[in-house]
Design an enzyme around this catalytic site. Structure first.
Site, short mmCIF file in Angstrom:
data_model
loop_
_atom_site.label_atom_id
_atom_site.label_comp_id
_atom_site.label_asym_id
_atom_site.label_seq_id
_atom_site.Cartn_x
_atom_site.Cartn_y
_atom_site.Cartn_z
N GLY A 45 -26.80 -2.19 -40.34
CA GLY A 45 -27.77 -2.06 -41.42
C GLY A 45 -27.28 -2.65 -42.73
N MET A 46 -28.15 -2.58 -43.73
CA MET A 46 -27.86 -3.21 -45.03
C MET A 46 -26.59 -2.63 -45.67
SD MET A 46 -30.46 -3.58 -48.25
CE MET A 46 -30.50 -1.85 -48.75
N LEU A 47 -26.48 -1.32 -45.70
CA LEU A 47 -25.28 -0.71 -46.29
C LEU A 47 -24.12 -0.71 -45.30
CD1 LEU A 47 -23.87 0.83 -48.59
CD2 LEU A 47 -24.83 2.96 -47.65
N ASP B 108 -26.72 5.69 -29.29
CA ASP B 108 -27.93 6.25 -29.90
C ASP B 108 -27.59 7.66 -30.38
OD1 ASP B 108 -30.30 7.43 -30.56
OD2 ASP B 108 -31.39 6.75 -28.79
N ALA C 225 -29.88 5.48 -40.15
CA ALA C 225 -31.02 6.24 -40.65
C ALA C 225 -32.32 5.59 -40.24
CB ALA C 225 -30.96 6.33 -42.18
N ASP D 197 -32.08 9.78 -53.27
CA ASP D 197 -32.77 10.36 -54.42
C ASP D 197 -34.13 10.95 -54.02
OD1 ASP D 197 -33.32 7.51 -53.95
OD2 ASP D 197 -34.81 7.73 -55.54
N TYR E 65 -40.09 11.14 -45.60
CA TYR E 65 -38.74 10.57 -45.56
C TYR E 65 -37.76 11.50 -46.29
CZ TYR E 65 -34.90 7.42 -46.94
OH TYR E 65 -33.67 6.86 -47.17
N LYS F 218 -34.54 13.52 -44.72
CA LYS F 218 -33.18 13.28 -45.24
C LYS F 218 -32.57 14.60 -45.73
CE LYS F 218 -31.18 9.91 -45.63
NZ LYS F 218 -30.23 9.26 -44.68
N1 LIG Z 1 -32.41 1.41 -48.65
C1 LIG Z 1 -32.49 2.19 -49.73
O1 LIG Z 1 -33.11 1.86 -50.75
C2 LIG Z 1 -31.79 3.54 -49.72
C3 LIG Z 1 -31.88 4.33 -50.87
C4 LIG Z 1 -31.24 5.57 -50.87
C5 LIG Z 1 -30.54 6.00 -49.76
N2 LIG Z 1 -30.49 5.21 -48.66
C6 LIG Z 1 -29.73 5.70 -47.49
O2 LIG Z 1 -28.63 4.83 -47.29
C7 LIG Z 1 -28.33 4.75 -45.89
C8 LIG Z 1 -28.28 3.30 -45.45
O3 LIG Z 1 -29.54 2.71 -45.72
P1 LIG Z 1 -29.86 1.19 -45.30
O4 LIG Z 1 -30.96 0.73 -46.18
O5 LIG Z 1 -28.59 0.42 -45.18
O6 LIG Z 1 -30.46 1.43 -43.83
P2 LIG Z 1 -30.86 0.34 -42.72
O7 LIG Z 1 -30.60 -1.05 -43.20
O8 LIG Z 1 -32.23 0.71 -42.24
O9 LIG Z 1 -29.79 0.63 -41.56
C9 LIG Z 1 -29.84 1.78 -40.78
C10 LIG Z 1 -29.20 1.44 -39.45
O10 LIG Z 1 -29.23 2.62 -38.62
C11 LIG Z 1 -29.57 2.21 -37.31
N3 LIG Z 1 -30.13 3.30 -36.53
C12 LIG Z 1 -31.40 3.77 -36.55
N4 LIG Z 1 -31.56 4.74 -35.64
C13 LIG Z 1 -30.36 4.91 -35.03
C14 LIG Z 1 -29.89 5.75 -33.98
N5 LIG Z 1 -30.70 6.63 -33.37
N6 LIG Z 1 -28.60 5.65 -33.59
C15 LIG Z 1 -27.78 4.75 -34.16
N7 LIG Z 1 -28.16 3.92 -35.16
C16 LIG Z 1 -29.45 3.99 -35.59
C17 LIG Z 1 -30.60 1.12 -37.54
O11 LIG Z 1 -30.80 0.35 -36.37
P3 LIG Z 1 -32.24 -0.36 -36.15
O12 LIG Z 1 -32.45 -1.27 -37.32
O13 LIG Z 1 -32.07 -1.05 -34.84
O14 LIG Z 1 -33.25 0.77 -36.12
C18 LIG Z 1 -29.96 0.33 -38.68
O15 LIG Z 1 -29.05 -0.64 -38.22
C19 LIG Z 1 -29.38 5.61 -45.19
O16 LIG Z 1 -28.89 6.90 -44.98
C20 LIG Z 1 -30.52 5.67 -46.20
O17 LIG Z 1 -31.30 6.83 -46.03
C21 LIG Z 1 -31.10 3.98 -48.61
#
Ligand SMILES: NC(=O)c1ccc[n+]([C@@H]2O[C@H](COP(=O)([O-])OP(=O)(O)OC[C@H]3O[C@@H](n4cnc5c(N)ncnc54)[C@H](OP(=O)(O)O)[C@@H]3O)[C@@H](O)[C@H]2O)c1
Length: 278
Positions: A10-12, A34, A58, A100, A123, A127
């Site tokens: 994922g992005m982070l 999974d 996530a 947040d 969401y 969380k």
């Molecule tokens: N993005 C934001 O603006 C933001 C803001 C605040 C907090 N956050 C938090 O920061 C964290 C990282 O966010 P992100 O934006 O980097 O998320 P992301 O890019 O959506 O990456 C999440 C990763 O988790 C994987 N995943 C989903 N379901 C899964 C499962 N059952 N088992 C194993 N892996 C699984 C996804 O795979 P698939 O893509 O194949 O589903 C994806 O690679 C999350 O906890 C998010 O809630 C994000």
């Protein structure tokens, strides 16, 4: 440190893997395990035998979560609990990412860790449930709430603005939502550092400073040298399936807390990353 990073595609997550170059890192995403499968997760974590876990996995589609809250709950809450329990069984601490969106956006001063969560939408509810499952699973947890995240490798606001600016000379962007934009390149090393400590509890970690989405769009266009104007609009005029918190500025009351650099530096870091990867 033997570190397991979940959500590593994922992005982070991929930035956390990169930031952990000095450690023995295992990068896992859905293809490896999974996390909604409790038994598979326990077996996988036992085999990796990490000392610490950073959980970036996530369900992050905020609008889709309104319709599919059960699916979001399985990933954001049950899977987080599975992973935290599996980690506890092998003595690993867990750094778990939250948001947040656990707050209702009604404030006017930065949200601190002890403020009462009250999510507006599905969401945020899932969380928050995840935070609770992790906290129940093991005392050796750090729950890190971040906000307005952007970085290479995932859909994010900055990239959306740059895409829209490619064929328009103005984009309407809301002026009534305020938060702290956070670059994954700033957050990731802070998470790795936290994984290596014994600090527990809830942490807030957002880019320093605050702005509106409209400010962030304007600053993006200006720094990227794009001739596009961010015109003001309101959340009422720009309706989406999930409600967005109006006030999402994260502060910290922890000593030592997590202090990230100012968000404009993060924006520049991301634009530089984009140039490099182009
Ligand atoms: N993005 C934001 O603006 C933001 C803001 C605040 C907090 N956050 C938090 O920061 C964290 C990282 O966010 P992100 O934006 O980097 O998320 P992301 O890019 O959506 O990456 C999440 C990763 O988790 C994987 N995943 C989903 N379901 C899964 C499962 N059952 N088992 C194993 N892996 C699984 C996804 O795979 P698939 O893509 O194949 O589903 C994806 O690679 C999350 O906890 C998010 O809630 C994000």
């Amino acid at each position: 440190m033997r570190l397991l990073v979940t959500g590593a595609a994922g992005m982070l997550g991929h930035k956390v893997v990169a930031a952990a170059f000095a450690h023995e890192v295992t990068a896992a995403d859905l293809a490896q395990c999974d996390l909604t499968d409790a038994e598979a997760t326990a077996a996988y974590v036992e085999q990796v035998a990490p000392e610490a876990i950073v959980n970036c996995a996530a369900y992050t589609n905020v609008d889709a979560a309104e319709e599919h809250e059960d699916v979001a709950l399985r990933v954001n809450a049950d899977a987080a609990g599975n992973l935290a329990r599996a980690g506890a069984a092998v003595g690993a601490r867990i750094v778990h990412l939250s948001t947040d969106y656990v707050f209702d956006g009604s404030g006017s001063r930065p949200w601190v860790e002890s403020d009462r969560p009250s999510p507006l939408g599905a969401y945020g509810r899932t969380k928050l449930a995840g935070e609770r499952q992790v906290a129940v699973a093991t005392p050796n947890h750090a729950i890190v709430r971040t906000a307005w995240l952007f970085g290479v490798g995932g859909p994010n606001f900055v990239d959306t603005m740059l895409r829209l600016a490619a064929d328009r000379d103005e984009v309407a962007v809301v002026t009534d939502q305020t938060g702290c934009p956070t670059w994954t390149g700033h957050l990731a090393p802070a998470l790795v550092a936290l994984a290596g400590t014994d600090q527990v509890g809830v942490f807030h970690a957002g880019g320093d400073g605050q702005c509106t989405w409209n400010d962030l769009a304007s600053e993006t266009f200006s720094r990227a040298g794009v001739a596009c104007h961010a015109t003001p609009t309101t959340s009422a005029a720009f309706r989406r399936p999930a409600p967005r918190p109006a006030w999402s500025v994260l502060g910290t009351e922890r000593e030592p807390g997590i202090h990230l650099p100012p968000w404009p530096e993060g924006l520049q870091g991301h634009l530089d990353d984009l140039k490099e990867s182009a």
